[in-house]
Design an enzyme around this catalytic site. Structure first.
Site, PDB file in Angstrom:
ATOM      1  N   CYS A 363       0.837  -1.201   0.000  1.00 56.85           N
ATOM      2  CA  CYS A 363       0.000   0.000   0.000  1.00 56.85           C
ATOM      3  C   CYS A 363       0.877   1.259   0.000  1.00 56.85           C
ATOM      4  O   CYS A 363       1.501   1.573  -1.006  1.00 56.85           O
ATOM      5  CB  CYS A 363      -0.967  -0.026   1.178  1.00 56.85           C
ATOM      6  SG  CYS A 363      -2.353   1.128   1.001  1.00 56.85           S
ATOM      7  N   HIS A 513      -3.537  -5.236   0.144  1.00 58.47           N
ATOM      8  CA  HIS A 513      -3.024  -5.767   1.413  1.00 58.47           C
ATOM      9  C   HIS A 513      -3.102  -7.297   1.390  1.00 58.47           C
ATOM     10  O   HIS A 513      -4.075  -7.881   1.874  1.00 58.47           O
ATOM     11  CB  HIS A 513      -3.843  -5.229   2.590  1.00 58.47           C
ATOM     12  CG  HIS A 513      -3.637  -3.784   2.863  1.00 58.47           C
ATOM     13  ND1 HIS A 513      -2.753  -3.314   3.812  1.00 58.47           N
ATOM     14  CD2 HIS A 513      -4.198  -2.685   2.307  1.00 58.47           C
ATOM     15  CE1 HIS A 513      -2.788  -1.990   3.835  1.00 58.47           C
ATOM     16  NE2 HIS A 513      -3.655  -1.579   2.918  1.00 58.47           N
ATOM     17  N   GLU A 515      -1.721  -9.449   3.187  1.00 58.86           N
ATOM     18  CA  GLU A 515      -1.678 -10.091   4.505  1.00 58.86           C
ATOM     19  C   GLU A 515      -3.061 -10.500   5.004  1.00 58.86           C
ATOM     20  O   GLU A 515      -3.192 -11.410   5.832  1.00 58.86           O
ATOM     21  CB  GLU A 515      -1.017  -9.173   5.536  1.00 58.86           C
ATOM     22  CG  GLU A 515      -1.734  -7.874   5.822  1.00 58.86           C
ATOM     23  CD  GLU A 515      -1.322  -6.721   4.925  1.00 58.86           C
ATOM     24  OE1 GLU A 515      -1.601  -5.563   5.286  1.00 58.86           O
ATOM     25  OE2 GLU A 515      -0.704  -6.984   3.873  1.00 58.86           O
TER      26      GLU A 515
END
Length: 576
Positions: A363, A513, A515
Site C-alpha cells: 500500500c 493488502h 496479509e
C-alpha cells in the site's frame, strides 16, 4: 443452528478471540459448518477510524468492511471468508435503530434505555433473552477469565475469576465452560476451587496456559475433552474419527518449536511500539517463514528514527535503527497514513534498492517506492517538505504532473507531486468508509512477473484494498523505461497495482493488502516471495517451477480445510 457465546472477564485482551477461533477450528475439524461473529461494545460504526495504538490494526474484509482484528484470527483459524455483517458494534445497532425510528417503523412504541454499562449492557441483555428463545440445547456460554500468579507468592489466585463469574451470573448468563488463562497449568486444587465457587463441574474448568505457539491452543482444548463436552451439552452428532484439520495444527506447532534456522525481516513503520498494529502483517510473515522451515525474527524499526533529523535530535536511536536495518535479511514497509515517518520509509526503500536487499512494499510502502525511484533515479528531486507528504519538483515539462493521485480529498494541494482529485467512493466531510475498500481484481500485464509465478502463474488475483492514494498512470512509461515495471493493473488499466524492479533479487510493491488473506497453510505469495528471497531460496524455487526442494517437500496426508482455491494449498510434512 447451535450458538456458542464467548465472553471475557477481569481484563481486556484476555484471549477471547483466540479461544473462539480455536473452538471453531475444533468443531470445523469434526465436520461441522462454522462461522464467527464479533460483538464490540464501542459506539463507533466500524473500526475504520481507529488509531492502531488505540485498538490494533484495522482488518479489511472482501466486501470492504473495516473491522476488529479478531476477525482476522477467525478467518486465519477457520480458513473462511467473512463479511461486514460478522462484526456488530453498539454504534451499528444504534444507527440501525435510529434509522428505523425515523422511518416510522416503531410508531406507537417507546424505545427504552439501559442501566449499568451503557455500551455492553444491551448485548448482554439480548443474549440473556436469546438463550431462552433458542432453548438450552442450542446455546452454550464459554467464559474466559484470568488466573493471575503473583511472583511474590507463586500462588494461582481464583478470586478474580470468582468475581467475574458472579457478575456474569447476576446479569442472567451462566457459563457452561470456564476457560482459565494462566501462565502455568492449573493445579488440581485450584481447578476444584473454581469449580466449587463458580457452580460448575471440574471438567467444565479448562486451563489454557501460556504456550510456545497459538497453534497449540486448539490442541490444548481438545486434550481437555471439549469435543465430548459439546457433544453432550449441545447434542452434536459428531463422528469420533481422526480429525485431519487438527493433524495440520499439530504438525505446524511441532515444526514451529523445532525450527533451527533463522531469517530476519526489518518492519519499517510508524506504529512499531504496538505489535497488534501490524497483526496480520506479522502473521503473514510467520506463515511464510514456517513454510520454508525458518524461524522468523521481526526487527521493528520506527521509520522516524531513520530520518536525517533523528541524527541531530536522537543520535542513539538513529544509529540503532540503521544497525537493525542493515543487519536484516529483508525489508518490509507496510501500509500507513499521515506524514510522520514517511521520509524514513523512503530512506529504507532507497537502501534496499541500492543494496539489492529483498524488499516488499504494501500500500503506502509501494507508493513510496514509486516516489523514491522518481526522486533518486529519474532525478525528480524533492523539496517543500512541509506538505502532507513531500513535493517533488519535476524537471522540464513535468513540473505540474502528479506522480500519485489522492482519491478522496478535494483540497487543491500538491502532495508527492500529485494534484488531489476526488474518487467516486468518497463522501465529502466523512472519513470512515471513504477509501477504496475490499476485494478488487488485479490483472497481470507481464508473463515474466515474479509475483505472477508466485501466484501459480495466475492471470489475475483478487485481493483486499484499503487506500486513498494511487499511482498516476500517465507517468508509467517514464518508470518502465528505467526498469521499474508496473506488472499488475486493475481491470480498466487505470490503477497501478503491482510494481517490480528489474535486476534486483526481490523488489516488489503491491497496492493491495495481501496479509489479510494469508493463512497458516496458505501463505500469501508476496510475503512468501519476500521470505524466500531473504533466505536465499527464491531463485532456486522459481527455477524449479515454484516447487520446494526435496528437503521442504510437503506431505499431502492432510486434506483441504476450505473450498478456497485462490492460492494452492501448502501441505506441511511430517517431522518423523
Amino acid at each position: 443452528m447451535k450458538y456458542i457465546l464467548v465472553t471475557g472477564g477481569v481484563i481486556s485482551g484476555i484471549g477471547k478471540g483466540i479461544i473462539a477461533s480455536s473452538v471453531g477450528t475444533i468443531l470445523k475439524s469434526c465436520g461441522l459448518h462454522v462461522t464467527a461473529i464479533k460483538i464490540d461494545p464501542y459506539i463507533n460504526i466500524d473500526a475504520g477510524t481507529f488509531s492502531p495504538y488505540e485498538h490494533g490494526e484495522v482488518f479489511v474484509l472482501d466486501d470492504g468492511g473495516e473491522v476488529d482484528l479478531d476477525l482476522g484470527n477467525y478467518e486465519r483459524f477457520l480458513d473462511i471468508r467473512l463479511t461486514r455483517d460478522n462484526n456488530l458494534t453498539t454504534g451499528k445497532i444504534y444507527q440501525s435503530v435510529i434509522n428505523k425510528e425515523r422511518r416510522g417503523d416503531y410508531l406507537g412504541k417507546t424505545l427504552g434505555g439501559t442501566v449499568g454499562d451503557i455500551e455492553s449492557m444491551p448485548f448482554i441483555e439480548a443474549f440473556r433473552q436469546f438463550q431462552f428463545k433458542v432453548k438450552r440445547d442450542n446455546f452454550c456460554n464459554i467464559h474466559v477469565s484470568l488466573v493471575p500468579q503473583p511472583n511474590s507468592t507463586g500462588e494461582q489466585k481464583t478470586k478474580p475469576t470468582q468475581n467475574s463469574v458472579r457478575e456474569l451470573r447476576g446479569l442472567g448468563l451462566s457459563p457452561d465452560l470456564i476457560v482459565c488463562r494462566c501462565s502455568t497449568p492449573l493445579d488440581t486444587a485450584v481447578k476444584e476451587k473454581i469449580s466449587m465457587f463458580c457452580h460448575v463441574e471440574p471438567e467444565q474448568v479448562i486451563c489454557i496456559h501460556d504456550v510456545s505457539s497459538i497453534y497449540r491452543v486448539p490442541l490444548l482444548l481438545e486434550d481437555q475433552g471439549i469435543v465430548d463436552y459439546f457433544c453432550g451439552r449441545l447434542n452434536l452428532l459428531i463422528e469420533m474419527r481422526p480429525r485431519k484439520m487438527l493433524t495440520k495444527w499439530k504438525e505446524m506447532s511441532d515444526r514451529s518449536d523445532r525450527l533451527l534456522e533463522h531469517t530476519s525481516i526489518a518492519l519499517v513503520g510508524k506504529y512499531t511500539k504496538l505489535s497488534d498494529s501490524y497483526a496480520s502483517v506479522i502473521k503473514a510473515l510467520e506463515h511464510s517463514a514456517l513454510a520454508i522451515n525458518y524461524k522468523l525474527e521481526v526487527k521493528y524499526i520506527d521509520s522516524a528514527d531513520l530520518e536525517p533529523a533523528a541524527l541531530q535530535e536522537e543520535p542513539v536511536k538513529y544509529h540503532e535503527a540503521w544497525q537493525k536495518l542493515c543487519r536484516a535479511d529483508g525489508v518490509l514497509v507496510p501500509g500507513g497514513f499521515g506524514v510522520r515517518g514517511t521520509e524514513g520509509k523512503i530512506q529504507a526503500i532507497n537502501w534496499a534498492r541500492r543494496q539489492k536487499k529483498p524488499f516488499l512494499g504494501v500500500c503506502l510502502g509501494m507508493q513510496l517506492a514509486v516516489c523514491e525511484f522518481a526522486r533518486n533515479v529519474l532525478g525528480w528531486e524533492g523539496k517543500n517538505t512541509h506538505t502532507r507528504f513531500y513535493d517533488i519538483s519535476f524537471k522540464s515539462n513535468f513540473t505540474h504532473m502528479p506522480i500519485l493521485q489522492n482519491l478522496t480529498l478535494k483540497q487543491n494541494i500538491q502532495c508527492l507531486c500529485y494534484q488531489v482529485i476526488e474518487m467516486p467512493e468518497h463522501n465529502p466531510g466523512q472519513l470512515g468508509g471513504t477509501m477504496r475498500l475490499g476485494k478488487r481484481r488485479t490483472l497481470f500485464k507481464s508473463t515474466s512477473s515474479i509475483l505472477r509465478k508466485l501466484y501459480g502463474d495466475a492471470e489475475y488475483v483478487d485481493e483486499r484494498h484499503r487506500h486513498r492514494f494511487e499511482v498516476n498512470p500517465e507517468l508509467k512509461h517514464h518508470f518502465e523505461d528505467r526498469g521499474f515495471r508496473f506488472v499488475g493493473q486493475d481491470l480498466e488499466g487505470e490503477r497501478m497495482e503491482i510494481i517490480e524492479l528489474e535486476d534486483h533479487t526481490y523488489f516488489v510493491g503491491v497496492q493491495y493488502h495481501p496479509e489479510f488473506t494469508s493463512r497458516p497453510i496458505k501463505p500469501s505469495p508476496p510475503y512468501f516471495g519476500l521470505l524466500l528471497a531473504a533466505s536465499g531460496k527464491l531463485q532456486n524455487y522459481l527455477q524449479k517451477g515454484c516447487r520446494l526442494s526435496p528437503r521442504d517437500t510437503y506431505s499431502d496426508r492432510s486434506g483441504s480445510s476450505s473450498p478456497d482455491s485462490e492460492i494452492s494449498e501448502i501441505k506441511f510434512p511430517s517431522l518423523a
